[in-house]
Each structure stands twice: as structure tokens, then as C-alpha cells.
Scaffold this active site. Sequence first.
Site, PDB file in Angstrom:
ATOM      1  N   TYR A 222       0.954  -1.220  -0.023  1.00 32.10           N
ATOM      2  CA  TYR A 222       0.013  -0.020   0.052  1.00 32.10           C
ATOM      3  C   TYR A 222       1.102   1.208   0.039  1.00 32.10           C
ATOM      4  CZ  TYR A 222      -3.403  -3.478   1.722  1.00 32.10           C
ATOM      5  OH  TYR A 222      -4.177  -4.400   2.061  1.00 32.10           O
ATOM      6  N   HIS A 229      -7.258   0.799  -1.401  1.00 34.65           N
ATOM      7  CA  HIS A 229      -6.855  -0.419  -2.060  1.00 34.65           C
ATOM      8  C   HIS A 229      -5.615  -0.749  -2.546  1.00 34.65           C
ATOM      9  CE1 HIS A 229      -7.806  -3.737  -5.014  1.00 34.65           C
ATOM     10  NE2 HIS A 229      -7.118  -2.989  -5.985  1.00 34.65           N
ATOM     11  N   LYS A 257      -5.659  -6.273  -9.313  1.00 47.34           N
ATOM     12  CA  LYS A 257      -4.378  -5.593  -8.847  1.00 47.34           C
ATOM     13  C   LYS A 257      -3.138  -6.022  -9.921  1.00 47.34           C
ATOM     14  CE  LYS A 257      -5.125  -7.112  -3.828  1.00 47.34           C
ATOM     15  NZ  LYS A 257      -5.607  -5.872  -3.604  1.00 47.34           N
TER      16      LYS A 257
END
EC number: 4.6.1.16
Length: 284
Positions: A222, A229, A257
Site C-alpha cells: 500500500y 485499495h 491488482k
Amino acid sequence: MDYIIEDGFHFDIKNGKSPSYLINKYRTGHVIGNVYLLNKYEAFYLYLKNKISIDDEFFNGNIKFYMAYENLIGSGLYVKILNDCFMCRKSRNSRYKKVRFMPDDILLSFKDLYSDDSNIYITVDEEYESVYYSMERIDIKGSRKDDFSAASIDVSSGAYFGMNCPEWFGIDFHGKRLLNDYEIRFLNNDVKSNVDVIYKDLIKRGFIVKSGFKYGSNFRIYKNSMNEHSDYLVNYMDHDLWYVIARAVRLASNVRKRLIISGIIDNDPVYIKIERIKDIKTIL
């Protein structure tokens, strides 16, 4: 004029068409002196389209490589074959770019992949569908500036808990922060593997770094907060088969992703991003 395939086979052009017709319409072959010359993949393509006739069983190539070639030609591209690669362009006036054919079972080192001058790949899967991938060397940056200078480890009942750590470090266990093996080694400055090197480098680069186990990866990262997200999954690579890499890309895409593959080059952690491409023309 003689009509010859590179392996020495002769062929005829059907319906009274000329070599220039095949070159202009199907972008196949070239004329050298008094010879119209095709490579075996161009010849097989024209043979299957019923444009040329050949008496002999001439095709002895890789059927998946041919299917990749057929897919590229079918996309309206100009295609030349160079060893295990295709040189492709969208129009006569555009520049050729290399598209590397990747067999499923090819074994690659991270160094091979990182230093590859191709950044577009095509593979043909077990259902004989062509899939495109792009590769980009990236210098990833997060926005965290976490301070671990006062962090320590408390050992209780065989478990390891983080003290004075950032709020994301470890997982909550009855009000304490339970540490995993990577976090323990990080706080102890104990590097046992290259994966530990990558983990430490990602934190240094300003990322929150959490386990990617449930996604089949080493880590998920992150940029700022776990409320956001997680954009990236990170895998460490030393050597891998291409199908393992392709599968990881697909799994990352399935959970919205992108995949980053990490490795060590000249003792430094470096990163590449690999993504699936729906339309190859968008990056040519």
C-alpha cells in the site's frame, strides 16, 4: 520467377495471383532478384488460406509459434520473424517493435527478464489462445515515512509482539501486535534471504508491506494507508518457468491488482511490472 520456401521447398501461387499481390495484401515474403521467398511460417499461413499450393509436407515448425504469428497477422500488423521474436509495426510508416514469443515451459532468470530488450511478449496457452504481456522496469515509491527507531520485540508464551511500531505493522491479537517471520527479522535486522532484502527495501521505499499469501504472492503493498485499495502484489523471482509468471499476472488481474516482480541485480533490489494486454496495437 521462382517461388521458394526458406527450407528449399518450391510452391505455386494459386488463381494467377502475383507475388506483389501476396506481399501487399497479406504482408508475407519478399523478392530477392528473381525469387519470391517465404519463411516456413509465412508459407504455412498462405497455404492454410489456400493462396499457394505445395506438393510436399513442408511445415516442420512450432505450431504455437505459428499460431502467435497468425494472431499478429490477423491483427492487421506488419510482421517479420527474427529468431524467436516477431518484429511488428502498425503501418508502413511506423517503426518495428520487438515482440518476443514465450513458450510456457521456458525457464527464465530474473536477470534475463530484467535485461531483456523486448518489452512486449506473446504466449499461446494450452487452449491455443494468444495472450499479450507488457514488461516495464519501474522505480516504485510509496508515501510512508515510518519510524522504527524505538521499535522492539516482546516475546510472550512463544509469540513475538511488536512494541512502538507503526499501526500497520503486525496484526491485532488481543490488543497487541503479533508479528510474522518477515516482521521479526526486519526488527532484528536479520536478513536470511533475498526475500527479506526485498521486504526491507519496500518499507524503505515508503510502502506498507503485508503478506500476499492469500493472493499467491510474497507481498501486497500500500502506498499510504491500508484503508486504500492495494494496487500491487509483489513476487520475488530468482528463476521461474514462464507459465508460473503468466499465472501470477492472471491471478493479480483477477483480484484487480497489478503484479510487480522483484529481484536482485548487482546486489541491489530492482523491480519490473508485467501486465496482460488486450490489444497489442495500443503499445506498438
